[in-house]
Design an enzyme around this catalytic site. Structure first.
Site, PDB file in Angstrom:
ATOM      1  N   CYS A   2      13.506  42.208-105.204  1.00 24.62           N
ATOM      2  CA  CYS A   2      12.365  41.921-106.062  1.00 24.62           C
ATOM      3  C   CYS A   2      12.745  41.148-107.321  1.00 24.62           C
ATOM      4  O   CYS A   2      13.774  41.410-107.936  1.00 24.62           O
ATOM      5  CB  CYS A   2      11.686  43.202-106.498  1.00 24.62           C
ATOM      6  SG  CYS A   2      11.110  44.221-105.160  1.00 24.62           S
ATOM      7  N   ARG A  27      16.403  35.287-104.671  1.00 26.72           N
ATOM      8  CA  ARG A  27      16.797  36.689-104.572  1.00 26.72           C
ATOM      9  C   ARG A  27      16.334  37.318-103.259  1.00 26.72           C
ATOM     10  O   ARG A  27      16.844  38.365-102.869  1.00 26.72           O
ATOM     11  CB  ARG A  27      16.200  37.483-105.741  1.00 26.72           C
ATOM     12  CG  ARG A  27      16.748  37.059-107.077  1.00 26.72           C
ATOM     13  CD  ARG A  27      15.984  37.701-108.202  1.00 26.72           C
ATOM     14  NE  ARG A  27      16.203  39.138-108.285  1.00 26.72           N
ATOM     15  CZ  ARG A  27      17.166  39.717-108.998  1.00 26.72           C
ATOM     16  NH1 ARG A  27      18.011  38.978-109.672  1.00 26.72           N
ATOM     17  NH2 ARG A  27      17.302  41.017-109.033  1.00 26.72           N
ATOM     18  N   TRP A  73      10.252  42.367-102.345  1.00 30.26           N
ATOM     19  CA  TRP A  73      11.031  42.547-101.115  1.00 30.26           C
ATOM     20  C   TRP A  73      10.671  43.937-100.621  1.00 30.26           C
ATOM     21  O   TRP A  73      11.025  44.939-101.262  1.00 30.26           O
ATOM     22  CB  TRP A  73      12.519  42.415-101.434  1.00 30.26           C
ATOM     23  CG  TRP A  73      13.411  42.376-100.238  1.00 30.26           C
ATOM     24  CD1 TRP A  73      13.734  41.286 -99.484  1.00 30.26           C
ATOM     25  CD2 TRP A  73      14.133  43.480 -99.673  1.00 30.26           C
ATOM     26  NE1 TRP A  73      14.607  41.640 -98.481  1.00 30.26           N
ATOM     27  CE2 TRP A  73      14.865  42.984 -98.575  1.00 30.26           C
ATOM     28  CE3 TRP A  73      14.228  44.826 -99.973  1.00 30.26           C
ATOM     29  CZ2 TRP A  73      15.685  43.792 -97.792  1.00 30.26           C
ATOM     30  CZ3 TRP A  73      15.043  45.635 -99.186  1.00 30.26           C
ATOM     31  CH2 TRP A  73      15.754  45.122 -98.114  1.00 30.26           C
ATOM     32  N   ASN A  99      10.671  46.676-109.938  1.00 27.36           N
ATOM     33  CA  ASN A  99      11.791  46.440-109.024  1.00 27.36           C
ATOM     34  C   ASN A  99      12.577  47.735-108.973  1.00 27.36           C
ATOM     35  O   ASN A  99      12.885  48.303-110.011  1.00 27.36           O
ATOM     36  CB  ASN A  99      12.658  45.291-109.566  1.00 27.36           C
ATOM     37  CG  ASN A  99      13.910  45.056-108.743  1.00 27.36           C
ATOM     38  OD1 ASN A  99      14.049  45.614-107.658  1.00 27.36           O
ATOM     39  ND2 ASN A  99      14.808  44.239-109.255  1.00 27.36           N
ATOM     40  N   GLY A 100      12.882  48.226-107.782  1.00 24.85           N
ATOM     41  CA  GLY A 100      13.620  49.485-107.662  1.00 24.85           C
ATOM     42  C   GLY A 100      12.878  50.420-106.729  1.00 24.85           C
ATOM     43  O   GLY A 100      11.948  50.000-106.030  1.00 24.85           O
ATOM     44  N   GLU A 485      33.846  36.938 -91.880  1.00 25.42           N
ATOM     45  CA  GLU A 485      32.996  36.193 -92.811  1.00 25.42           C
ATOM     46  C   GLU A 485      32.297  35.024 -92.094  1.00 25.42           C
ATOM     47  O   GLU A 485      31.119  34.750 -92.328  1.00 25.42           O
ATOM     48  CB  GLU A 485      33.840  35.717 -94.007  1.00 25.42           C
ATOM     49  CG  GLU A 485      33.118  34.862 -95.029  1.00 25.42           C
ATOM     50  CD  GLU A 485      31.881  35.493 -95.655  1.00 25.42           C
ATOM     51  OE1 GLU A 485      31.640  36.688 -95.477  1.00 25.42           O
ATOM     52  OE2 GLU A 485      31.126  34.744 -96.302  1.00 25.42           O
ATOM     53  N   LYS A 489      28.249  34.621 -91.817  1.00 24.46           N
ATOM     54  CA  LYS A 489      27.518  33.423 -92.275  1.00 24.46           C
ATOM     55  C   LYS A 489      26.561  32.970 -91.189  1.00 24.46           C
ATOM     56  O   LYS A 489      25.409  32.671 -91.457  1.00 24.46           O
ATOM     57  CB  LYS A 489      28.476  32.268 -92.602  1.00 24.46           C
ATOM     58  CG  LYS A 489      29.231  32.320 -93.900  1.00 24.46           C
ATOM     59  CD  LYS A 489      28.414  32.227 -95.137  1.00 24.46           C
ATOM     60  CE  LYS A 489      27.915  33.537 -95.568  1.00 24.46           C
ATOM     61  NZ  LYS A 489      28.497  34.500 -96.321  1.00 24.46           N
ATOM     62  N   GLU A 492      23.599  35.431 -90.653  1.00 24.57           N
ATOM     63  CA  GLU A 492      22.700  35.472 -91.815  1.00 24.57           C
ATOM     64  C   GLU A 492      21.701  34.314 -91.809  1.00 24.57           C
ATOM     65  O   GLU A 492      20.525  34.520 -92.082  1.00 24.57           O
ATOM     66  CB  GLU A 492      23.506  35.360 -93.119  1.00 24.57           C
ATOM     67  CG  GLU A 492      24.141  36.643 -93.596  1.00 24.57           C
ATOM     68  CD  GLU A 492      24.939  36.425 -94.880  1.00 24.57           C
ATOM     69  OE1 GLU A 492      24.833  37.258 -95.766  1.00 24.57           O
ATOM     70  OE2 GLU A 492      25.684  35.424 -94.989  1.00 24.57           O
ATOM     71  N   HIS A 508      40.067  44.594 -75.736  1.00 29.43           N
ATOM     72  CA  HIS A 508      39.564  45.969 -75.660  1.00 29.43           C
ATOM     73  C   HIS A 508      38.046  46.010 -75.637  1.00 29.43           C
ATOM     74  O   HIS A 508      37.459  47.027 -75.999  1.00 29.43           O
ATOM     75  CB  HIS A 508      40.112  46.781 -76.838  1.00 29.43           C
ATOM     76  CG  HIS A 508      41.602  46.873 -76.850  1.00 29.43           C
ATOM     77  ND1 HIS A 508      42.313  47.571 -75.893  1.00 29.43           N
ATOM     78  CD2 HIS A 508      42.520  46.317 -77.671  1.00 29.43           C
ATOM     79  CE1 HIS A 508      43.602  47.454 -76.147  1.00 29.43           C
ATOM     80  NE2 HIS A 508      43.758  46.691 -77.217  1.00 29.43           N
ATOM     81  N   LYS A 607      19.373  38.340-102.096  1.00 19.72           N
ATOM     82  CA  LYS A 607      20.604  37.908-102.741  1.00 19.72           C
ATOM     83  C   LYS A 607      21.261  39.064-103.472  1.00 19.72           C
ATOM     84  O   LYS A 607      22.471  39.221-103.479  1.00 19.72           O
ATOM     85  CB  LYS A 607      20.269  36.778-103.728  1.00 19.72           C
ATOM     86  CG  LYS A 607      21.471  36.192-104.453  1.00 19.72           C
ATOM     87  CD  LYS A 607      22.317  35.397-103.505  1.00 19.72           C
ATOM     88  CE  LYS A 607      23.591  34.875-104.109  1.00 19.72           C
ATOM     89  NZ  LYS A 607      24.598  34.583-103.074  1.00 19.72           N
TER      90      LYS A 607
HETATM   91  C1  G6P Z   1      23.605  40.814-100.140  1.00 16.21           C
HETATM   92  C2  G6P Z   1      23.817  39.310-100.120  1.00 16.21           C
HETATM   93  C3  G6P Z   1      25.235  39.009 -99.655  1.00 16.21           C
HETATM   94  C4  G6P Z   1      26.238  39.725-100.527  1.00 16.21           C
HETATM   95  C5  G6P Z   1      25.979  41.230-100.588  1.00 16.21           C
HETATM   96  C6  G6P Z   1      26.822  41.901-101.653  1.00 16.21           C
HETATM   97  O1  G6P Z   1      23.602  41.303 -98.844  1.00 16.21           O
HETATM   98  O2  G6P Z   1      22.875  38.690 -99.278  1.00 16.21           O
HETATM   99  O3  G6P Z   1      25.462  37.612 -99.718  1.00 16.21           O
HETATM  100  O4  G6P Z   1      27.526  39.501-100.041  1.00 16.21           O
HETATM  101  O5  G6P Z   1      24.612  41.476-100.918  1.00 16.21           O
HETATM  102  O6  G6P Z   1      26.412  41.425-102.892  1.00 16.21           O
HETATM  103  P1  G6P Z   1      27.306  41.345-104.186  1.00 16.21           P
HETATM  104  O7  G6P Z   1      26.411  40.718-105.203  1.00 16.21           O
HETATM  105  O8  G6P Z   1      27.633  42.773-104.540  1.00 16.21           O
HETATM  106  O9  G6P Z   1      28.514  40.561-103.901  1.00 16.21           O
END
Ligand code: G6P
Length: 612
Positions: A2, A27, A73, A99-100, A485, A489, A492, A508, A607
């Site tokens: 949010c 965000r 969100w 937000n929260g 990673e 990516k 996502e 395995h 985000k």
């Molecule tokens: C969310 C974001 C990711 C990020 C993760 C951890 O899932 O979409 O891109 O890696 O949070 O966030 P941080 O701000 O703690 O690195």
């Protein structure tokens, strides 16, 4: 997650709020809304994008120089018009954005219903604003006092801004657990979840602390009290960020801009810290705690998402060269499994946003048990940075694309510096090797620049996989976290299912998936377990899997085996993640763009994840 924006001052609030909401889009959200007032409060809400909201408001009265805006969100209740914020109180005297999560909302809601309240939405937030008005009216309190009394009754996290019908010269804001920053202009104030909507108007800001309530007037100075009614003096800070850092600068997407910024962001994260001429690494932010870190019997790294992958690279680095045992933990798992922590433990919290709720809660737990907490964060002044004993910022600049790219490589760069510094202090590295590694590290930004030159080649490769449903990513040693990673990516932003695996573990289980339709990205750089990885590639080839290999420049062995080859410059094994990640970011990006996906704002993702 949010986003909150608010304005009070002499200007029309609406354009500032809409622009602010657009700045906060990164965000992650699924509906948006605005409340304006010039005596009567007017609410406008819409599921979907901020542009949908803007379109739906066209033709309405948008006057007023006080207002609040929100991107939601969804947590409690689906993302529809009714559940979108702002929410009215029962008698519509107040409107609020939140937000929260209010954890005890259902008991509060039941109590309010028994007293005749009618709720329009399924949200926890609506309960909060009903309760504030209820306490205000039943106990005959002023709004600030009613907010204070209410916040003492709620369990959970909040950043809220309240607009009152009866007072168009004040906004009330409060926070606990969710971020809130207030910008101070000339006879005007701006409120937001982070500095991005504020930066173009003022650089003077106040970060609200947990359990603080800000009373923000149209003219004059804001006042802050705590929910236990103590007065606080606002601590005004200067924002270092500039506007160009949060705009696309000619790139089609923020993600692409951020991928291409990496030579600079890595360099900035090492600037002043990597001092080759003095054969030294200076990490000013942790200097008082270096001794404690170097003497630690173990280090626990806590993070989520991409930052967790950086922590895994950190584990390899710290154990390899500083010889300190490292455990890597997800914030969410660590806090709920009764972990054993004592005063000798050093915890390193890694977070781009510095606001991730699970990471924050985990470090609070470790701190309460006496551990020393070190932060590696990107956002200056964020919650995690304020709760750690010390830390080193990554200087990646604002990261807007939801899928983290430059923050990851900056985190790995800072972890590399830390590992080298601790190795030097502990005497676990020879002087000549230390010197050599400093020189190699210093060359990484220009090698990243070189690695980015494969962009056009990656576009061509990506065209072959637009309708693929699954991907496998394999790597060993330092390249195992890189495989994780790379897979993250892709899933996502392209919504293609992808799994990262240690290459040797393939036999395995995942090997059962391999056939002529399965692309396998293998990171097969020329150091460490290269020969073993070559054998793994043979195994994939024998089962007709499609091999996309990331190799060191000049490789000939893998070239003969793979269907597609992407070269990266040669470097030391421990520095390879900084280079091998680059083509994987590009591959995910180009596949997603060509599949027509919303690269910067992928569905369902946020985000900054400020709820558990
Ligand atoms: C969310 C974001 C990711 C990020 C993760 C951890 O899932 O979409 O891109 O890696 O949070 O966030 P941080 O701000 O703690 O690195």
């Amino acid at each position: 997650m949010c986003g909150i924006v608010g304005y009070i001052g002499p200007k029309n609030a609406y354009p500032i709020l809409i622009k602010g909401l657009k700045r906060l889009e990164y965000r992650g959200y699924d509906s948006a809304g605005i409340a304006l007032s010039n005596g009567d409060i007017r609410l406008f809400k819409k599921p979907g994008r901020v542009s949908d909201l803007e379109e739906s408001i066209n033709g309405n009265d948008i006057s007023g120089n006080i207002g609040i805006g929100h991107t939601r969100w969804a947590t409690h209740g689906e993302p529809n018009q009714v559940n979108a914020h702002p929410h009215y109180s029962q008698n519509k005297t107040l409107a609020m954005i939140h937000n929260g999560i209010i954890e005890n909302y259902s008991s509060l809601r039941a109590e309010l219903i028994s007293r005749g309240h009618v709720f329009l939405s399924e949200t926890d937030s609506e309960v909060l604003i009903h309760l504030i008005e209820d306490i205000q009216q039943s106990e005959g309190l002023g709004l600030v006092e009613a907010v204070r009394v209410t916040l003492n009754q709620v369990i959970g996290a909040y950043a809220i801004v309240i607009l009152a019908k009866s007072d168009n010269d004040t906004l009330i804001a409060a926070r606990k657990g969710s971020p809130l920053v207030i910008g101070i202009g000339e006879n005007e104030h701006f409120i937001a979840s982070d500095a991005t909507p504020i930066i173009e108007y003022t650089k003077q800001v106040v970060y609200l602390n947990d359990e603080e309530i800000a009373i923000i007037p149209r003219n004059g100075d804001m006042k802050i009290i705590t929910i236990s009614d103590q007065k606080k003096t606002p601590y005004i800070q200067k924002l270092e960020m500039n506007l160009t850092a949060i705009e696309k600068g000619g790139f089609e997407h923020f993600m692409m801009k951020e991928i291409f910024e990496q030579p600079h962001s890595i360099r900035d994260s090492m600037r002043g810290r990597l001092r080759i001429e003095h054969e030294k690494i200076s990490l000013g932010g942790i200097s008082e705690y270096e001794g404690k870190m170097a003497a630690a019997k173990r280090i626990i790294m806590i993070a989520c998402g991409t930052s967790w992958h950086a922590a895994l690279v950190g584990e390899y680095l710290f154990e390899d060269i500083a010889r300190i045992p490292v455990e890597v933990e997800y914030g969410s798992e660590f806090r709920y499994r009764n972990p054993i922590i004592n005063e000798d433990d050093v915890v390193i919290a890694i977070s781009q946003s510095g606001e991730t709720a699970d990471t924050l809660a985990a470090i609070r737990l470790a701190k309460a048990k006496g551990a020393t907490i070190i932060g590696i964060c990107n956002v200056v002044g964020s919650s995690i940075t304020r709760e750690t004993h010390a830390g080193s910022y990554t200087h990646a600049g604002p990261e807007i694309g939801v899928a983290s790219t430059k923050a990851f490589t900056a985190q790995v760069a800072v972890l590399t510096l830390m590992a080298l510094r601790l190795a030097q202090m502990r005497g676990t590295i020879e002087r000549s090797r230390f010197h050599f590694l400093l020189q190699e590290l210093d060359q990484i930004p220009s090698k990243v620049e070189e690695a980015l030159k494969v962009n056009h080649q990656v576009i061509e490769i990506s065209k072959m996989f637009l309708n693929t449903r699954n991907f496998l990513y394999l790597g060993r040693g330092y390249n195992f976290p890189v495989a994780l990673e790379g897979a993250l990516k892709l899933k996502e932003i392209s919504y293609i299912h992808a799994e990262g695996y240690p290459a040797a573990e393939m036999k395995h289980g995942p090997i059962a998936l391999i056939d002529e339709n399965m692309p396998v990205v293998v990171i097969a750089t020329n150091k460490g377990t290269y020969d073993k990885v070559v054998s793994n590639i043979e195994e994939i080839r024998a089962r007709k899997g499609i091999i996309i290999a990331i190799v060191t420049k000049g490789d000939t062995t893998v070239k003969r085996l793979a269907d597609y080859i992407i070269e990266i410059p040669e470097t030391e094994e421990m520095l390879v993640p900084l280079l091998a990640t680059i083509p994987l970011q590009l591959l995910a990006y180009h596949i997603a763009v060509q599949r027509g996906c919303s690269v910067d704002m992928p569905r369902n993702l946020a985000k900054s994840v400020t709820v558990e």
